[in-house]
Design an enzyme around this catalytic site. Structure first.
Site, PDB file in Angstrom:
ATOM      1  CG  ASP A 195      -2.125  -8.804  -4.093  1.00 23.71           C
ATOM      2  OD1 ASP A 195      -1.371  -9.794  -3.963  1.00 23.71           O
ATOM      3  OD2 ASP A 195      -2.736  -8.287  -3.135  1.00 23.71           O
ATOM      4  CG  ASP A 236     -11.899  -9.181  -6.539  1.00 26.68           C
ATOM      5  OD1 ASP A 236     -10.741  -9.088  -6.090  1.00 26.68           O
ATOM      6  OD2 ASP A 236     -12.681 -10.103  -6.227  1.00 26.68           O
ATOM      7  CB  SER A 237     -13.940 -13.104  -9.557  1.00 31.65           C
ATOM      8  OG  SER A 237     -13.231 -13.502  -8.397  1.00 31.65           O
ATOM      9  CB  CYS A 269       0.462 -14.260  -1.631  1.00 27.21           C
ATOM     10  SG  CYS A 269      -1.085 -14.887  -2.292  1.00 27.21           S
ATOM     11  CB  ALA A 304      -8.199 -11.223 -13.173  1.00 26.75           C
ATOM     12  CG  PHE A 355      -6.238 -10.661  -8.806  1.00 25.03           C
ATOM     13  CD1 PHE A 355      -7.096 -11.745  -8.961  1.00 25.03           C
ATOM     14  CD2 PHE A 355      -5.190 -10.501  -9.714  1.00 25.03           C
ATOM     15  CE1 PHE A 355      -6.898 -12.663  -9.984  1.00 25.03           C
ATOM     16  CE2 PHE A 355      -4.991 -11.413 -10.739  1.00 25.03           C
ATOM     17  CZ  PHE A 355      -5.842 -12.497 -10.871  1.00 25.03           C
ATOM     18  NE  ARG A 359      -2.686  -1.495   3.424  1.00 23.48           N
ATOM     19  CZ  ARG A 359      -2.735  -2.798   3.761  1.00 23.48           C
ATOM     20  NH1 ARG A 359      -3.202  -3.679   2.907  1.00 23.48           N
ATOM     21  NH2 ARG A 359      -2.322  -3.198   4.941  1.00 23.48           N
TER      22      ARG A 359
HETATM   23  N1  SAH Z   1      -4.861  -6.675  -3.355  1.00 29.09           N
HETATM   24  C1  SAH Z   1      -5.908  -7.014  -2.411  1.00 29.09           C
HETATM   25  C2  SAH Z   1      -5.962  -8.478  -2.061  1.00 29.09           C
HETATM   26  C3  SAH Z   1      -6.231  -9.394  -3.230  1.00 29.09           C
HETATM   27  S1  SAH Z   1      -6.778 -10.944  -2.700  1.00 29.09           S
HETATM   28  C4  SAH Z   1      -5.709  -6.185  -1.153  1.00 29.09           C
HETATM   29  O1  SAH Z   1      -4.586  -5.723  -0.931  1.00 29.09           O
HETATM   30  O2  SAH Z   1      -6.656  -6.034  -0.384  1.00 29.09           O
HETATM   31  C5  SAH Z   1      -7.198 -11.732  -4.161  1.00 29.09           C
HETATM   32  C6  SAH Z   1      -8.511 -11.306  -4.762  1.00 29.09           C
HETATM   33  O3  SAH Z   1      -8.616 -11.995  -6.012  1.00 29.09           O
HETATM   34  C7  SAH Z   1      -9.768 -11.663  -4.006  1.00 29.09           C
HETATM   35  O4  SAH Z   1     -10.519 -10.495  -3.801  1.00 29.09           O
HETATM   36  C8  SAH Z   1     -10.566 -12.609  -4.943  1.00 29.09           C
HETATM   37  O5  SAH Z   1     -11.954 -12.324  -4.932  1.00 29.09           O
HETATM   38  C9  SAH Z   1      -9.980 -12.263  -6.267  1.00 29.09           C
HETATM   39  N2  SAH Z   1     -10.001 -13.305  -7.293  1.00 29.09           N
HETATM   40  C10 SAH Z   1      -9.710 -14.612  -7.164  1.00 29.09           C
HETATM   41  N3  SAH Z   1      -9.729 -15.222  -8.377  1.00 29.09           N
HETATM   42  C11 SAH Z   1     -10.045 -14.266  -9.281  1.00 29.09           C
HETATM   43  C12 SAH Z   1     -10.196 -14.248 -10.696  1.00 29.09           C
HETATM   44  N4  SAH Z   1     -10.016 -15.352 -11.429  1.00 29.09           N
HETATM   45  N5  SAH Z   1     -10.497 -13.093 -11.281  1.00 29.09           N
HETATM   46  C13 SAH Z   1     -10.658 -11.958 -10.563  1.00 29.09           C
HETATM   47  N6  SAH Z   1     -10.525 -11.914  -9.236  1.00 29.09           N
HETATM   48  C14 SAH Z   1     -10.216 -13.050  -8.595  1.00 29.09           C
END
Ligand code: SAH
Length: 405
Positions: free
Chosen positions: A304, A256-257, A344, A284, A234, A218
């Protein structure tokens, strides 16, 4: 008095434990005495019978025992007691005091499992609320002591349990979630950080409700956002989105999904008085291809993804997914643009991740020209997610800051 339960280790496991690695795998256990049950404390002996320390036994898990402490005086020291467990929690919380007292945040991970000498306990603090996960049989056995220790920390009004991570099933434990101590968590609970406010969904959010581990990410987003067209892939509840908007991004697009996560992103925008911009609910991979086909360009891309490799066995498949994502991001990056890209997955090392991203950039240019992205920084999990030198497995979050020519 019952005989002390004990395990005797095979030579390779002895060497590992002597180096203070906290895990004993099932194959490293040569013998078991005294019929220990799940979470029971066992004396750990070398193949020559010498005492090496004390561990929590977990008969259902491939990680058969997790070291509570290493001994140098032949096991004559006291075994693990409630006071010992409580002191470990207090010491871990004390190590975060500086972070929580410097005024920039009221939220931090207080206890990071083996990395803080409390295997199986994750405890995250958001203001007066602590959200914990008990992920191992050993932690489960000390549940009441752990709950009391967390509740007794200065200023804590609520201890809520979110022991619903998949890892519990590997320990033969059922999911468990609910209030452990104090009053119910506020539905309006916020994490305060760097002058911004973020909603924390304690009951049903990811992990313990907020990605504390992205604090350094952040800060990086804050430093790069001004004047840029930002793409947050994401986005979850839009922490990066809100920061980018607050720091003067030209535009922000978030993908985001999860519809509920994006709804919280809108709320986070309102909490901070910023417009969150364009929110795209969808997969995504698909959305990024659509943006590529429309030749969209961004000056700051944040990538991310969730943990794509949950184990070593999944690394090959995950590698392809990481490559796809980074290839698409590299294509969407405007000249001079900056890409912050993370993994991660603990099973993916920084070294491998860098190679995967390099391969993606190479394939990204038009007509096979490649994109000469340069590493201008690296990102890691923050100070409250430490990595013991003798336990590199604690390291999971890694990122690259890349700049396009
Ligand atoms: N960057 C964020 C955390 C991301 S966590 C932060 O700092 O708060 C990962 C995210 O990816 C989750 O919100 C999940 O809903 C999303 N996600 C998982 N698979 C996905 C996909 N195929 N397409 C889009 N989003 C996805």
């Amino acid at each position: 008095m019952a005989r002390t339960a004990a395990i005797t280790l095979a030579p390779a496991a002895v060497r590992s434990v002597r180096r203070h690695h906290p895990w004993v795998f099932s194959g490293g256990v040569a013998g078991v005495e005294g019929d220990p049950g799940p979470g029971d404390t066992v004396l750990v002996r070398g193949d020559d019978g010498a005492a090496l320390g004390w561990a929590a036994y977990s008969p259902a898990s491939r990680i058969r025992a997790r070291m509570w402490k290493f001994t140098t005086n032949e096991g004559s020291d006291a075994p693990v007691t409630a006071e010992f467990v409580r002191d470990r929690v207090l010491a871990a919380a004390e190590r975060r005091a500086g972070l929580l007292e410097d005024g920039s945040t009221d939220s931090a991970r207080l206890v990071f499992s083996e990395a803080d000498g409390v295997p199986g306990l994750i405890a995250d603090r958001y203001g007066d609320t602590v959200v914990c996960q008990l992920t191992t049989a050993g932690a489960e056995a000390w549940r009441e002591v752990l709950a009391d220790a967390l509740a007794a920390l200065p200023g804590v009004q609520c201890v809520f349990e979110r022991s619903d991570a998949d890892v519990r099933s590997r320990e033969g434990l059922a999911a468990r979630s609910g209030l452990l101590r104090g009053r119910s968590p506020s539905p309006e609970l916020l994490a305060h950080e760097a002058g911004l406010r973020f909603a924390v969904d304690v009951q049903s959010g990811h992990k313990t409700g907020f990605y504390l581990d992205q604090r350094d990410g952040r800060a990086a987003v804050a430093s790069w956002a001004a004047g840029r067209r930002v793409l947050n892939v994401f986005s979850y509840t839009g922490a990066f989105t809100v920061i980018a908007a607050a720091r003067g991004a030209a535009t922000v697009t978030s993908i985001d999904s999860s519809g509920p996560a994006l709804a919280v992103a809108v709320r986070n925008g309102a909490l901070n008085g910023v417009d969150v911009g364009e929110l795209i609910e969808g997969d995504a991979f698909t959305v990024l291809r659509g943006l590529r086909d429309r030749a969209r360009q961004y000056d700051l891309i944040l990538l991310d993804p969730p943990k794509l490799a949950a184990s070593e066995a999944q690394v090959a498949k995950a590698t392809r997914a990481y490559k796809d994502l980074n290839l698409l991001a590299a294509k969407l990056l405007a000249p001079g643009g900056v890409l912050l890209t993370w993994s991660c997955s603990g099973a993916m090392t920084m070294d491998l991740f860098q190679k995967v991203v390099a391969g993606a950039a190479l394939d990204a240019g038009r007509d096979g020209a490649g994109r000469e992205l340069r590493i201008i920084g690296r990102l890691h999990q923050p100070v409250d997610h430490p990595v013991p030198l003798n336990f590199p497995e604690a390291e999971y979050l890694k990122g690259l800051i890349l700049q396009a020519p």
